[in-house]
Design a protein around this motif. Structure first.
Motif, PDB file in Angstrom:
ATOM      1  N   ASN A  72       0.842  -1.200   0.000  1.00  0.00           N
ATOM      2  CA  ASN A  72       0.000   0.000   0.000  1.00  0.00           C
ATOM      3  C   ASN A  72       0.876   1.250   0.000  1.00  0.00           C
ATOM      4  O   ASN A  72       1.856   1.339   0.750  1.00  0.00           O
ATOM      5  CB  ASN A  72      -0.900   0.020   1.233  1.00  0.00           C
ATOM      6  CG  ASN A  72      -1.922  -1.100   1.220  1.00  0.00           C
ATOM      7  OD1 ASN A  72      -2.376  -1.501   0.165  1.00  0.00           O
ATOM      8  ND2 ASN A  72      -2.270  -1.597   2.392  1.00  0.00           N
ATOM      9  N   GLY A  73       0.530   2.187  -0.871  1.00  0.00           N
ATOM     10  CA  GLY A  73       1.301   3.423  -0.947  1.00  0.00           C
ATOM     11  C   GLY A  73       2.542   3.333  -1.807  1.00  0.00           C
ATOM     12  O   GLY A  73       3.344   4.274  -1.841  1.00  0.00           O
ATOM     13  N   ALA A  74       2.705   2.234  -2.545  1.00  0.00           N
ATOM     14  CA  ALA A  74       3.905   2.067  -3.365  1.00  0.00           C
ATOM     15  C   ALA A  74       3.884   2.929  -4.622  1.00  0.00           C
ATOM     16  O   ALA A  74       4.911   3.108  -5.262  1.00  0.00           O
ATOM     17  CB  ALA A  74       4.080   0.588  -3.745  1.00  0.00           C
ATOM     18  N   GLY A  75       2.708   3.440  -4.990  1.00  0.00           N
ATOM     19  CA  GLY A  75       2.622   4.305  -6.171  1.00  0.00           C
ATOM     20  C   GLY A  75       1.894   3.680  -7.348  1.00  0.00           C
ATOM     21  O   GLY A  75       1.916   4.227  -8.459  1.00  0.00           O
ATOM     22  N   LYS A  76       1.211   2.554  -7.115  1.00  0.00           N
ATOM     23  CA  LYS A  76       0.541   1.863  -8.221  1.00  0.00           C
ATOM     24  C   LYS A  76      -0.574   2.723  -8.832  1.00  0.00           C
ATOM     25  O   LYS A  76      -0.651   2.879 -10.048  1.00  0.00           O
ATOM     26  CB  LYS A  76      -0.016   0.526  -7.739  1.00  0.00           C
ATOM     27  CG  LYS A  76       1.030  -0.421  -7.141  1.00  0.00           C
ATOM     28  CD  LYS A  76       0.468  -1.794  -6.816  1.00  0.00           C
ATOM     29  CE  LYS A  76      -0.627  -1.785  -5.761  1.00  0.00           C
ATOM     30  NZ  LYS A  76      -0.129  -1.336  -4.438  1.00  0.00           N
ATOM     31  N   THR A  77      -1.439   3.262  -7.977  1.00  0.00           N
ATOM     32  CA  THR A  77      -2.534   4.092  -8.479  1.00  0.00           C
ATOM     33  C   THR A  77      -2.008   5.395  -9.072  1.00  0.00           C
ATOM     34  O   THR A  77      -2.530   5.889 -10.079  1.00  0.00           O
ATOM     35  CB  THR A  77      -3.544   4.377  -7.359  1.00  0.00           C
ATOM     36  OG1 THR A  77      -4.110   3.138  -6.913  1.00  0.00           O
ATOM     37  CG2 THR A  77      -4.669   5.279  -7.837  1.00  0.00           C
ATOM     38  N   THR A  78      -0.964   5.950  -8.482  1.00  0.00           N
ATOM     39  CA  THR A  78      -0.344   7.164  -9.030  1.00  0.00           C
ATOM     40  C   THR A  78       0.164   6.917 -10.440  1.00  0.00           C
ATOM     41  O   THR A  78       0.001   7.760 -11.331  1.00  0.00           O
ATOM     42  CB  THR A  78       0.813   7.623  -8.124  1.00  0.00           C
ATOM     43  OG1 THR A  78       0.299   7.938  -6.833  1.00  0.00           O
ATOM     44  CG2 THR A  78       1.502   8.850  -8.701  1.00  0.00           C
ATOM     45  N   LEU A  79       0.766   5.756 -10.666  1.00  0.00           N
ATOM     46  CA  LEU A  79       1.239   5.413 -12.007  1.00  0.00           C
ATOM     47  C   LEU A  79       0.074   5.380 -12.987  1.00  0.00           C
ATOM     48  O   LEU A  79       0.166   5.893 -14.113  1.00  0.00           O
ATOM     49  CB  LEU A  79       1.956   4.064 -11.974  1.00  0.00           C
ATOM     50  CG  LEU A  79       2.499   3.555 -13.310  1.00  0.00           C
ATOM     51  CD1 LEU A  79       3.537   4.510 -13.879  1.00  0.00           C
ATOM     52  CD2 LEU A  79       3.087   2.151 -13.154  1.00  0.00           C
ATOM     53  N   PHE A  80      -1.040   4.792 -12.572  1.00  0.00           N
ATOM     54  CA  PHE A  80      -2.221   4.750 -13.441  1.00  0.00           C
ATOM     55  C   PHE A  80      -2.701   6.164 -13.766  1.00  0.00           C
ATOM     56  O   PHE A  80      -3.039   6.468 -14.916  1.00  0.00           O
ATOM     57  CB  PHE A  80      -3.344   3.971 -12.753  1.00  0.00           C
ATOM     58  CG  PHE A  80      -3.314   2.490 -13.023  1.00  0.00           C
ATOM     59  CD1 PHE A  80      -2.165   1.861 -13.481  1.00  0.00           C
ATOM     60  CD2 PHE A  80      -4.440   1.723 -12.809  1.00  0.00           C
ATOM     61  CE1 PHE A  80      -2.139   0.501 -13.723  1.00  0.00           C
ATOM     62  CE2 PHE A  80      -4.432   0.352 -13.051  1.00  0.00           C
ATOM     63  CZ  PHE A  80      -3.284  -0.254 -13.510  1.00  0.00           C
ATOM     64  N   LYS A  81      -2.765   7.026 -12.770  1.00  0.00           N
ATOM     65  CA  LYS A  81      -3.246   8.395 -12.995  1.00  0.00           C
ATOM     66  C   LYS A  81      -2.328   9.144 -13.962  1.00  0.00           C
ATOM     67  O   LYS A  81      -2.798   9.962 -14.773  1.00  0.00           O
ATOM     68  CB  LYS A  81      -3.353   9.144 -11.666  1.00  0.00           C
ATOM     69  CG  LYS A  81      -4.515   8.667 -10.796  1.00  0.00           C
ATOM     70  CD  LYS A  81      -4.602   9.453  -9.490  1.00  0.00           C
ATOM     71  CE  LYS A  81      -5.804   9.000  -8.671  1.00  0.00           C
ATOM     72  NZ  LYS A  81      -5.899   9.736  -7.387  1.00  0.00           N
ATOM     73  N   ALA A  82      -1.038   8.845 -13.892  1.00  0.00           N
ATOM     74  CA  ALA A  82      -0.103   9.474 -14.827  1.00  0.00           C
ATOM     75  C   ALA A  82      -0.351   8.973 -16.249  1.00  0.00           C
ATOM     76  O   ALA A  82      -0.342   9.758 -17.212  1.00  0.00           O
ATOM     77  CB  ALA A  82       1.334   9.184 -14.404  1.00  0.00           C
ATOM     78  N   ILE A  83      -0.573   7.670 -16.407  1.00  0.00           N
ATOM     79  CA  ILE A  83      -0.839   7.113 -17.743  1.00  0.00           C
ATOM     80  C   ILE A  83      -2.118   7.716 -18.319  1.00  0.00           C
ATOM     81  O   ILE A  83      -2.211   7.985 -19.524  1.00  0.00           O
ATOM     82  CB  ILE A  83      -0.943   5.577 -17.673  1.00  0.00           C
ATOM     83  CG1 ILE A  83       0.415   4.968 -17.285  1.00  0.00           C
ATOM     84  CG2 ILE A  83      -1.405   4.998 -19.011  1.00  0.00           C
ATOM     85  CD1 ILE A  83       0.368   3.473 -16.987  1.00  0.00           C
ATOM     86  N   LEU A  84      -3.106   7.947 -17.463  1.00  0.00           N
ATOM     87  CA  LEU A  84      -4.373   8.527 -17.909  1.00  0.00           C
ATOM     88  C   LEU A  84      -4.280  10.030 -18.160  1.00  0.00           C
ATOM     89  O   LEU A  84      -5.219  10.637 -18.683  1.00  0.00           O
ATOM     90  CB  LEU A  84      -5.456   8.257 -16.862  1.00  0.00           C
ATOM     91  CG  LEU A  84      -5.867   6.796 -16.699  1.00  0.00           C
ATOM     92  CD1 LEU A  84      -6.635   6.603 -15.401  1.00  0.00           C
ATOM     93  CD2 LEU A  84      -6.697   6.330 -17.883  1.00  0.00           C
ATOM     94  N   GLY A  85      -3.166  10.624 -17.786  1.00  0.00           N
ATOM     95  CA  GLY A  85      -3.001  12.063 -17.973  1.00  0.00           C
ATOM     96  C   GLY A  85      -3.648  12.894 -16.894  1.00  0.00           C
ATOM     97  O   GLY A  85      -3.826  14.108 -17.049  1.00  0.00           O
ATOM     98  N   LEU A  86      -3.986  12.266 -15.753  1.00  0.00           N
ATOM     99  CA  LEU A  86      -4.628  12.988 -14.658  1.00  0.00           C
ATOM    100  C   LEU A  86      -3.612  13.648 -13.732  1.00  0.00           C
ATOM    101  O   LEU A  86      -3.971  14.510 -12.938  1.00  0.00           O
ATOM    102  CB  LEU A  86      -5.507  12.026 -13.844  1.00  0.00           C
ATOM    103  CG  LEU A  86      -6.607  11.319 -14.635  1.00  0.00           C
ATOM    104  CD1 LEU A  86      -7.344  10.330 -13.736  1.00  0.00           C
ATOM    105  CD2 LEU A  86      -7.575  12.322 -15.236  1.00  0.00           C
ATOM    106  N   ILE A  87      -2.365  13.211 -13.811  1.00  0.00           N
ATOM    107  CA  ILE A  87      -1.281  13.789 -13.019  1.00  0.00           C
ATOM    108  C   ILE A  87      -0.156  14.176 -13.980  1.00  0.00           C
ATOM    109  O   ILE A  87       0.231  13.379 -14.849  1.00  0.00           O
ATOM    110  CB  ILE A  87      -0.743  12.784 -11.982  1.00  0.00           C
ATOM    111  CG1 ILE A  87      -1.822  12.431 -10.966  1.00  0.00           C
ATOM    112  CG2 ILE A  87       0.481  13.347 -11.264  1.00  0.00           C
ATOM    113  CD1 ILE A  87      -1.386  11.361  -9.987  1.00  0.00           C
TER     114      ILE A  87
END
Length: 246
Positions: free
Chosen positions: A36-51
């Motif tokens: 938890n907190g490793a950055g998995k969801t953050t990586l997804f948001k970056a791929i989607l262009g949300l971050i």
């Protein structure tokens, strides 16, 4: 098709990903493991262009995602979030129909059969007229996958898709995604299921890629290093059984 080059992200005043390099092959299933907190969801948001990345770039068919319109990205990438967040209580049919929007022109009629086919594939056609807020977490997960199937993009991002599913529906969902012939990236907590269903395993730890290997090359030492604990690892035919050691 999808390439991530030297990606770093500062999110919420924290450095969450550092120098990430990944290339995803067409029609492979890629499981991302990490605490938890490793950055998995953050990586997804970056791929989607949300971050917006602090450094690096994300390319689809050699095009930087920052240069693609929302509609162009939606034709290329579908996304199944952990939790469905909608301000209105849409019907299941309407939620799944949203997957058609990137491909529709303004006066096009909705192809209802495509929607019913996706619902039937997931054994939830009986829910088509029910409202989304009346459903269980597991039923909502299947509805979100149906929307991704209808969207028919080449890349599918699935963020912990089995978190609310019983074991029967976990198998249903995972069997279906392996049959789709898509480039699939799935965030998942269970390393046993990752090894059962994925082609490639990516581990995130300490903001970086710990390993990125074909599943046949994953060792017990790899997993113990990732989770920082002793594990019991058994294999029976093509099934993997990984538990924390007593």
């Amino acid at each position: 098709m999808l390439s991530i080059k030297n990606l770093s992200i500062n999110y919420g005043n924290k450095n969450t990903l550092n120098h990430i390099d990944l290339d995803f092959k067409d029609s492979n299933i890629n499981a991302i493991l990490g605490s938890n907190g490793a950055g998995k969801t953050t990586l997804f948001k970056a791929i989607l262009g949300l971050i917006k990345p602090t450094a690096g770039e994300i390319l689809i068919n050699n095009q930087n995602i920052k240069n693609l319109s929302i509609k162009q990205k939606a034709k290329l990438i579908s996304y199944m979030p952990q939790i469905l967040d909608t301000p209105f209580d849409y019907s299941v049919f309407d939620i799944v129909a949203m997957g058609l929007e990137p491909h529709r022109r303004i006066f096009d009629k909705i192809n209802k059969q495509i929607i019913y086919n996706a619902l039937e594939m997931l054994n939830i056609n009986h829910l088509s007229n029910q409202y989304i807020q009346s459903l269980s977490g597991g039923q909502k997960a299947l509805v979100l996958l149906a929307r991704c199937i209808v969207q028919n993009s080449k890349i599918m991002l699935l963020d912990e898709p089995i978190a609310y599913l019983d074991i029967k529906n976990q198998k249903l969902l995972l069997d279906i995604i392996t049959s789709l012939n898509k480039t699939i990236i799935i965030n998942i907590h269970d390393p046993s299921l990752a090894l059962d269903y994925a082609t490639n395993i990516i581990a995130l730890k300490d903001k970086k890629i710990l390993f990125n290997k074909h599943k046949t090359n994953i060792t017990l030492n790899d997993l113990e290093q990732l989770y920082e604990t002793k594990l019991n690892y058994h294999k029976l035919d093509d099934l993997h059984f990984i538990k924390v050691a007593k």
